[in-house]
Every structure is written in C-alpha cells, then in structure tokens.
Design an enzyme around this catalytic site. Sequence first.
Site, PDB file in Angstrom:
ATOM      1  CD  GLN A   1      -2.442   1.462   2.653  1.00  0.00           C
ATOM      2  OE1 GLN A   1      -1.913   1.015   3.664  1.00  0.00           O
ATOM      3  NE2 GLN A   1      -3.535   2.199   2.692  1.00  0.00           N
ATOM      4  CG  LEU A   2       4.201   3.658   2.756  1.00  0.00           C
ATOM      5  CD1 LEU A   2       3.349   4.924   2.818  1.00  0.00           C
ATOM      6  CD2 LEU A   2       4.842   3.400   4.121  1.00  0.00           C
TER       7      LEU A   2
ATOM      8  CG  ASP B   1       6.618  -6.932  -2.649  1.00  0.00           C
ATOM      9  OD1 ASP B   1       6.281  -5.821  -2.187  1.00  0.00           O
ATOM     10  OD2 ASP B   1       6.166  -8.008  -2.211  1.00  0.00           O
TER      11      ASP B   1
ATOM     12  CG  ASP C   1      12.278 -14.317   1.462  1.00  0.00           C
ATOM     13  OD1 ASP C   1      12.204 -13.475   2.383  1.00  0.00           O
ATOM     14  OD2 ASP C   1      12.047 -15.534   1.626  1.00  0.00           O
ATOM     15  CB  ILE C   2      13.093  -8.904   3.369  1.00  0.00           C
ATOM     16  CG1 ILE C   2      13.988  -7.775   3.867  1.00  0.00           C
ATOM     17  CG2 ILE C   2      12.283  -9.498   4.504  1.00  0.00           C
ATOM     18  CD1 ILE C   2      14.699  -7.005   2.810  1.00  0.00           C
TER      19      ILE C   2
ATOM     20  CE1 TYR D   1       3.887  -3.965  11.281  1.00  0.00           C
ATOM     21  CE2 TYR D   1       2.173  -2.937  12.599  1.00  0.00           C
ATOM     22  CZ  TYR D   1       3.069  -2.886  11.553  1.00  0.00           C
ATOM     23  OH  TYR D   1       3.143  -1.755  10.781  1.00  0.00           O
TER      24      TYR D   1
ATOM     25  CB  ILE E   1      -1.584   4.658   5.415  1.00  0.00           C
ATOM     26  CG1 ILE E   1      -0.483   5.187   6.339  1.00  0.00           C
ATOM     27  CG2 ILE E   1      -1.485   5.325   4.041  1.00  0.00           C
ATOM     28  CD1 ILE E   1       0.902   4.853   5.900  1.00  0.00           C
TER      29      ILE E   1
END
Length: 314
Positions: free
Chosen positions: A12-13, A34, A48-49, A138, A168
């Site tokens: 989204q951001l 991403d 993949d982070i 989270y 947001i």
Amino acid sequence: MEKILVTGGAGQLGSELILALRLKYGTENVILSDIKESNNDPNFMMLDILNKVRLREIVEDHGITQIYHLAAILSASGEWDPKKTWNVNMNGLISVLNLAKDGLIKKIFFPSTIAIHGQYTPKQNTPQFTDFSPSTVYGISKISGELWCNYYHNRYGVDVRSVRYPGIISWKTKPHGGTTDYAVEIFYDAIEKGSYECFLSAETKLPMMYIDDAIRATLELMENPAENIKIRTSYNLAAVSFTPAEIAKKIQERLPKFSIQYKPDFRQEIANSWSQSIDDSLARTDWGWNHNFDLDDITDTMISNLKIKLQDNV
Ligand code: SER
C-alpha cells in the site's frame, strides 16, 4: 547520484512512495523489490527480505545508496504466525542496518507504527516518550526495530530515520493484514455494494492519515539535514483521528444510501490497545511536519478516485 531500493515496494505505501521517489530521482534510479511478482513495474526485483545474500548482491550490483525498508508483516496477519512475523520484521531490518554499518549504503528509512502502543500507553495525545508495551508481535517487532535503529545510529553512526505511521488511507493499492484496513475497505464497499460490515465497533477511534500526507512526511524526513533529525528511534506522526461511525457519516453525506453494520472480530482487541490521538509536536518542530488532509478531504478524494477506478463494477 542517489540509487534507491524500496523493499516491500509493491504494498500500500510502497506502490505510491515509488512513484514519488521516481519523480524525484528517475525511474532507473529507484528499484522496487518485493516477495511477489510485479510484472508491470519497469524496475522490479524479486527479493525475499530474509535472503540477505541476495539483498547484499542487489545493493552491490546496483550501487544502492539508500534503502526504504518497507517489507514487513502487519498487525492482524502477523498474529497468525508470530514466529514468522518476528523473523521477517526483525531479521529483515538487521540485514538492512548491517549494510549501512558496513558502509555500503548511506541512508535508511524504517517505518514504525501506532501498533507499538499497548495497555499502558496514554490513549489521548500519546507523547513521544512514554510506555510502549505492545500486545501484537508486529508491535513488538516494530518497537524493537526502533531501538535497533537508535543503537546502530549511536554505535555505528548509521543515518537511519523513522516515523510512527497512523493507519494509512489510499485508493491506488489496498492494504493487507492491518487493523486499520477498515478505513480503506469501507470506501470500496460503499461504492461497490452500498454497504459495509465493519470489523471494529462504531466508537473505535484511531489515528489515521491520507497517503499523500504519509508520502510527503517520509520524503521530508529523509531530505532534512541530518542535524534536524534528533530522534533516531522513530517520530510520532499524526493527522486525523476518527471512529467508524464518524467516517460512515461522512460517506453518507456524499452517498446517502450507504449503510454500515458492525461485527467486531479479533482485530477489535488490537485496536483497543492503540491510542486514539497522537502528540506529534516534535516532528512539527524538528523537521517542519504539517498535515494537509482532514476527514472531509480524505472522504472526497477517496470517493471521487474510487468511482473512476471501480466504474466498470458500479
Ligand atoms: N496500519 C497498520 C496495521 O493496522 C498499523 O501500522 O497493522
């Protein structure tokens, strides 16, 4: 010349931050990464982070100078797999911080959140410095992330900057897995179905912000001279606060047939642990933050843009 990587950039951001960064730095200088394919993007890399070797490779191969590290699992979906959420949110950040510590990149943006609030956080005008004992994994990962950012800044001189975003609201890309997502869903359903079943109760007041304000805050924070950025955990950031009943009323003023029902689920408890309004005076003093969109502006903008976007379905 800056070369920028936005991790989790298809969310989204990210999807709107990318547009703003590309306007400023050029499409070729802003890479979106991403975990899911984004075929239409002109400068996309699958990442993949948790794959820190691949992350370092991308940074080295493309001469990345700044990372906007948005990849994370949000408050509601995070509760389904706490261990994975902690792993993604925490180890992803540490890998990015280490790239700066090792001198590969110069600047980092890390998004924090109102999800760091907890049971003992003052619910009105939450101060910058107060009790943050979040109840979600989270929130735990984000408050820990803030402390790691501050640690890397103090110990290794890393230029890492952060804001605590409220919920947001945007119409281009839907949010996924958050507790504040209702404030976007309500507009889609108002236009597509004429009614909305809300997963929070009518009087659940939460801090919110329109996406344009959120993007501008991010860019202003990142562009200010380093000496103005006095807080290296994360800045409180605020715009508006409202309840589902209040936003429903604004929609009804514009779409008189709109109706809303309330059916709170597990997200109600998460929302109850967050504050209703935020004191963001330090962001306003230190780097000149000011919001533009109030609830009427947000309602007008969301309805007019979604009417066009969804016109085939209406
Ligand atoms: N919008 C986020 C969420 O609801 C808060 O950071 O999880």
